[in-house]
Design a protein around this motif. Structure first.
Motif, PDB file in Angstrom:
ATOM      1  N   PRO A 203      17.863 -37.823  34.785  1.00 24.87           N
ATOM      2  CA  PRO A 203      18.213 -38.569  36.088  1.00 24.87           C
ATOM      3  C   PRO A 203      17.894 -37.517  37.162  1.00 24.87           C
ATOM      4  CG  PRO A 203      19.948 -37.805  34.804  1.00 24.87           C
ATOM      5  CD  PRO A 203      18.954 -37.426  33.952  1.00 24.87           C
ATOM      6  N   GLU A 204      16.782 -37.050  37.321  1.00 24.02           N
ATOM      7  CA  GLU A 204      16.446 -35.970  38.527  1.00 24.02           C
ATOM      8  C   GLU A 204      15.124 -36.381  39.136  1.00 24.02           C
ATOM      9  OE1 GLU A 204      14.834 -32.649  35.498  1.00 24.02           O
ATOM     10  OE2 GLU A 204      16.877 -32.825  35.448  1.00 24.02           O
ATOM     11  N   ASP A 205      14.827 -35.562  40.043  1.00 23.83           N
ATOM     12  CA  ASP A 205      13.470 -35.724  40.710  1.00 23.83           C
ATOM     13  C   ASP A 205      12.367 -34.905  39.595  1.00 23.83           C
ATOM     14  OD1 ASP A 205      11.167 -35.740  42.474  1.00 23.83           O
ATOM     15  OD2 ASP A 205      11.978 -34.424  43.883  1.00 23.83           O
ATOM     16  N   LEU A 206      11.331 -36.113  39.671  1.00 22.40           N
ATOM     17  CA  LEU A 206      10.280 -35.639  38.560  1.00 22.40           C
ATOM     18  C   LEU A 206       9.038 -34.788  39.289  1.00 22.40           C
ATOM     19  CD1 LEU A 206      10.100 -39.016  36.796  1.00 22.40           C
ATOM     20  CD2 LEU A 206      11.542 -36.967  36.031  1.00 22.40           C
ATOM     21  N   THR A 207       9.057 -34.417  40.298  1.00 20.66           N
ATOM     22  CA  THR A 207       8.021 -33.765  41.042  1.00 20.66           C
ATOM     23  C   THR A 207       7.551 -32.575  40.332  1.00 20.66           C
ATOM     24  OG1 THR A 207       9.111 -34.516  43.297  1.00 20.66           O
ATOM     25  CG2 THR A 207       7.291 -32.627  43.333  1.00 20.66           C
ATOM     26  N   ASN A 208       8.429 -31.639  39.839  1.00 23.09           N
ATOM     27  CA  ASN A 208       8.125 -30.628  39.102  1.00 23.09           C
ATOM     28  C   ASN A 208       8.085 -30.624  37.777  1.00 23.09           C
ATOM     29  OD1 ASN A 208       7.690 -29.078  41.656  1.00 23.09           O
ATOM     30  ND2 ASN A 208       9.914 -28.763  41.740  1.00 23.09           N
ATOM     31  N   GLN A 209       7.917 -31.884  37.351  1.00 26.98           N
ATOM     32  CA  GLN A 209       7.935 -32.279  35.900  1.00 26.98           C
ATOM     33  C   GLN A 209       6.750 -32.481  35.370  1.00 26.98           C
ATOM     34  OE1 GLN A 209      11.095 -31.638  34.092  1.00 26.98           O
ATOM     35  NE2 GLN A 209      11.978 -31.043  35.759  1.00 26.98           N
ATOM     36  N   ASN A 210       6.285 -32.094  34.252  1.00 26.85           N
ATOM     37  CA  ASN A 210       5.284 -32.520  33.460  1.00 26.85           C
ATOM     38  C   ASN A 210       5.199 -33.861  32.571  1.00 26.85           C
ATOM     39  OD1 ASN A 210       3.859 -30.036  34.427  1.00 26.85           O
ATOM     40  ND2 ASN A 210       4.870 -29.041  32.582  1.00 26.85           N
ATOM     41  N   TYR A 211       3.844 -34.817  32.847  1.00 21.90           N
ATOM     42  CA  TYR A 211       4.068 -36.015  32.005  1.00 21.90           C
ATOM     43  C   TYR A 211       3.847 -35.413  30.439  1.00 21.90           C
ATOM     44  CZ  TYR A 211       2.808 -40.517  30.709  1.00 21.90           C
ATOM     45  OH  TYR A 211       2.900 -42.114  30.076  1.00 21.90           O
ATOM     46  N   LEU A 212       4.498 -35.799  29.687  1.00 22.58           N
ATOM     47  CA  LEU A 212       4.618 -35.154  28.284  1.00 22.58           C
ATOM     48  C   LEU A 212       3.818 -36.284  27.302  1.00 22.58           C
ATOM     49  CD1 LEU A 212       7.802 -33.489  27.922  1.00 22.58           C
ATOM     50  CD2 LEU A 212       5.637 -32.541  28.520  1.00 22.58           C
ATOM     51  N   MET A 213       3.874 -37.517  27.627  1.00 21.50           N
ATOM     52  CA  MET A 213       3.648 -38.660  26.459  1.00 21.50           C
ATOM     53  C   MET A 213       2.211 -38.256  25.903  1.00 21.50           C
ATOM     54  SD  MET A 213       6.070 -40.413  26.130  1.00 21.50           S
ATOM     55  CE  MET A 213       5.418 -42.125  25.423  1.00 21.50           C
ATOM     56  N   GLU A 214       1.230 -38.115  26.898  1.00 22.72           N
ATOM     57  CA  GLU A 214      -0.221 -37.853  26.343  1.00 22.72           C
ATOM     58  C   GLU A 214      -0.405 -36.897  25.479  1.00 22.72           C
ATOM     59  OE1 GLU A 214      -2.405 -38.174  29.768  1.00 22.72           O
ATOM     60  OE2 GLU A 214      -2.220 -40.533  29.832  1.00 22.72           O
ATOM     61  N   GLN A 215       0.274 -35.720  25.558  1.00 20.61           N
ATOM     62  CA  GLN A 215       0.385 -34.397  24.862  1.00 20.61           C
ATOM     63  C   GLN A 215       0.646 -34.698  23.395  1.00 20.61           C
ATOM     64  OE1 GLN A 215       1.893 -30.926  26.773  1.00 20.61           O
ATOM     65  NE2 GLN A 215       2.027 -31.819  28.837  1.00 20.61           N
ATOM     66  N   HIS A 216       1.553 -35.470  23.256  1.00 15.16           N
ATOM     67  CA  HIS A 216       2.013 -35.671  21.815  1.00 15.16           C
ATOM     68  C   HIS A 216       1.870 -36.963  21.145  1.00 15.16           C
ATOM     69  CE1 HIS A 216       4.235 -31.811  21.999  1.00 15.16           C
ATOM     70  NE2 HIS A 216       4.414 -31.988  23.261  1.00 15.16           N
ATOM     71  N   ILE A 217       2.122 -38.025  21.798  1.00 11.53           N
ATOM     72  CA  ILE A 217       2.011 -39.322  21.166  1.00 11.53           C
ATOM     73  C   ILE A 217       0.746 -39.907  21.296  1.00 11.53           C
ATOM     74  CG2 ILE A 217       2.785 -41.804  21.194  1.00 11.53           C
ATOM     75  CD1 ILE A 217       4.862 -39.879  20.423  1.00 11.53           C
ATOM     76  N   THR A 218      -0.103 -39.602  20.151  1.00 13.43           N
ATOM     77  CA  THR A 218      -1.595 -39.938  20.312  1.00 13.43           C
ATOM     78  C   THR A 218      -2.068 -40.852  19.017  1.00 13.43           C
ATOM     79  OG1 THR A 218      -2.195 -38.029  18.544  1.00 13.43           O
ATOM     80  CG2 THR A 218      -2.232 -37.740  20.938  1.00 13.43           C
ATOM     81  N   ARG A 219      -0.973 -41.149  18.189  1.00 13.68           N
ATOM     82  CA  ARG A 219      -1.021 -42.057  17.040  1.00 13.68           C
ATOM     83  C   ARG A 219       0.445 -42.492  16.761  1.00 13.68           C
ATOM     84  NH1 ARG A 219      -0.818 -42.223  11.603  1.00 13.68           N
ATOM     85  NH2 ARG A 219       0.286 -40.399  11.343  1.00 13.68           N
ATOM     86  N   LEU A 220       0.590 -43.772  16.230  1.00 15.27           N
ATOM     87  CA  LEU A 220       1.637 -44.327  15.857  1.00 15.27           C
ATOM     88  C   LEU A 220       1.379 -45.031  14.482  1.00 15.27           C
ATOM     89  CD1 LEU A 220       3.329 -46.113  18.761  1.00 15.27           C
ATOM     90  CD2 LEU A 220       4.001 -43.984  17.504  1.00 15.27           C
ATOM     91  N   PRO A 221       2.433 -44.882  13.417  1.00 18.30           N
ATOM     92  CA  PRO A 221       2.206 -45.770  12.066  1.00 18.30           C
ATOM     93  C   PRO A 221       1.905 -47.192  12.335  1.00 18.30           C
ATOM     94  CG  PRO A 221       4.164 -44.468  11.878  1.00 18.30           C
ATOM     95  CD  PRO A 221       3.769 -44.468  13.517  1.00 18.30           C
ATOM     96  N   TYR A 222       1.269 -47.761  11.434  1.00 16.45           N
ATOM     97  CA  TYR A 222       1.022 -49.325  11.437  1.00 16.45           C
ATOM     98  C   TYR A 222       2.555 -49.843  11.346  1.00 16.45           C
ATOM     99  CZ  TYR A 222      -0.685 -53.832  10.139  1.00 16.45           C
ATOM    100  OH  TYR A 222      -0.814 -55.333  10.030  1.00 16.45           O
ATOM    101  N   ILE A 223       2.829 -50.686  12.551  1.00 18.97           N
ATOM    102  CA  ILE A 223       4.057 -51.186  12.382  1.00 18.97           C
ATOM    103  C   ILE A 223       4.043 -52.675  12.779  1.00 18.97           C
ATOM    104  CG2 ILE A 223       5.430 -49.209  12.998  1.00 18.97           C
ATOM    105  CD1 ILE A 223       5.377 -50.074  16.093  1.00 18.97           C
TER     106      ILE A 223
END
Length: 362
Positions: A203-223
């Motif tokens: 719950p804060e300003d994201l101006t100085n934050q990095n978007y992390l999703m593309e760095q880590h979630i590159t594949r998911l199991p078959y669900i």
């Protein structure tokens, strides 16, 4: 200190079928002999282990031959916890400070829930070691540190449900370490019928934050079914939802829940972020196309009636080409007139053949 306050010695209740203890961190000494012959449920809260006999010995089959449900929470000084149980069906270990080694041998175990026992705030300098043997496990909720070099989860060929540590959508470099807890566990599995995934915005300003999703979630199991819990803290969650869903083309049912927990921010204090906020980035979720060709049922709960929520629902209708049923629930904080107008707007996105229901949670 518990040592100064003495320890409570647990009597061996041979006829008891269930025991619940919450001791306020007073020391607990478990009996070194005797059998809890009829005990099927045991819950221990806010305890500190004292004495020569370990808790693992006391809850294993020789002392608890018919134990089925075990819960240990918010407790200290377990150190090494080893349990061998032929009867255990469900075990929950939550907030166990100082736990360094966990060994579970439970051939009948169906549910294992481990939460914040090894996470960094509880870690000492020693690397925690885990060995799990539970071949009949159906549900694994591992909301904790996970490193496959030191943690062996064994064969789980019957696993149906997997829940992971929360993923930080935005953050600093140290948050990458937290996100690896989740991604390492996901990489262990090729197929999981049902996945519980939590995405968290601080719950804060994201101006100085990095978007992390593309760095880590590159594949998911078959669900085929996913519960996506989102702690939005007033931010737009369209981009992260798009990033996850485009890797879930086998999905048949989606339950998206907008969460508010005491860990983060009360709903009455949430404010919608401005259009200039970084949470609207990357913007490709508003234009890029992909097909969820198996998705037939969608549930979305606790919406606030915002513009970015409406935009995400509209995109879901675009992506899910065979959608049959949509259920929308709005949070009780949404005014009745706003809820009615919002539901009417969502209805305008629908197509013939889709059954759509909306309700105002109270």
């Amino acid at each position: 200190m518990a040592g100064e306050r003495g320890a409570f010695e647990l009597p061996c209740f041979e006829s008891a079928t269930s025991i619940f203890l919450s001791l306020g961190y007073i020391g607990l000494a478990v009996p070194s002999s005797g059998v809890f012959a009829r005990l099927t449920e045991l819950e221990l809260n806010r305890i500190t282990i004292h004495g020569a006999c370990t808790l693992g010995d006391a809850v294993s089959s020789p002392c608890c031959p018919v134990l089925q449900n075990l819960v240990i929470s918010d407790s200290c000084h377990l150190g090494n916890f080893t349990i061998h149980s032929e009867s255990l069906l469900e075990m929950k270990l939550m907030y166990l400070r100082g736990l360094q080694q966990l060994t579970v041998m439970a051939p009948a175990l169906k549910l294992l829930d481990v939460r914040d026992c090894f996470a960094p705030k509880f870690l000492s300098y020693n690397q925690p070691v885990v060995s799990i043997s539970a071949p009949q496990l159906l549900t694994l909720l591992w909301r904790d540190f996970y490193d496959p070099r030191f943690m062996e989860l064994g064969k789980m060929e019957n696993l149906e449900w997997l829940g992971t540590y929360p993923l930080m959508v935005y953050g600093q470099d140290e948050d990458n370490i937290i996100n690896r807890f989740c991604t390492r566990l996901l990489q262990r599995f090729e197929l999981i019928q049902n996945l519980i995934l939590m995405l968290v915005y601080l719950p804060e300003d994201l101006t100085n934050q990095n978007y992390l999703m593309e760095q880590h979630i590159t594949r998911l199991p078959y669900i085929t079914f996913m519960v996506m819990d989102i702690v939005a803290s007033g931010h737009s969650f369209g981009a992260c939802s798009f990033h996850v869903l485009r890797m879930c083309t086998s999905l048949r049912k989606l339950s998206l829940i907008v969460c508010v927990t005491r860990t983060y921010i009360p709903v009455e204090e949430e404010t919608v972020c401005p259009s200039s906020c970084a949470c609207h980035q990357p913007p490709n979720w508003k234009t890029d196309e992909f097909v969820l060709s198996c998705l037939r049922e969608v549930e979305i709960h606790n919406l606030r009636g915002t513009e970015h929520e409406a935009a995400l629902v509209k995109r879901l209708f675009d992506w899910a080409t065979v959608l049959e049923e949509v259920t929308i629930t709005l949070h009780c904080s949404v005014a009745t007139n706003v809820a009615k107008e919002f539901c009417q707007r969502l209805q305008s996105f629908s197509r013939p053949g889709i059954r759509m229901e909306g309700s105002h949670f109270s």
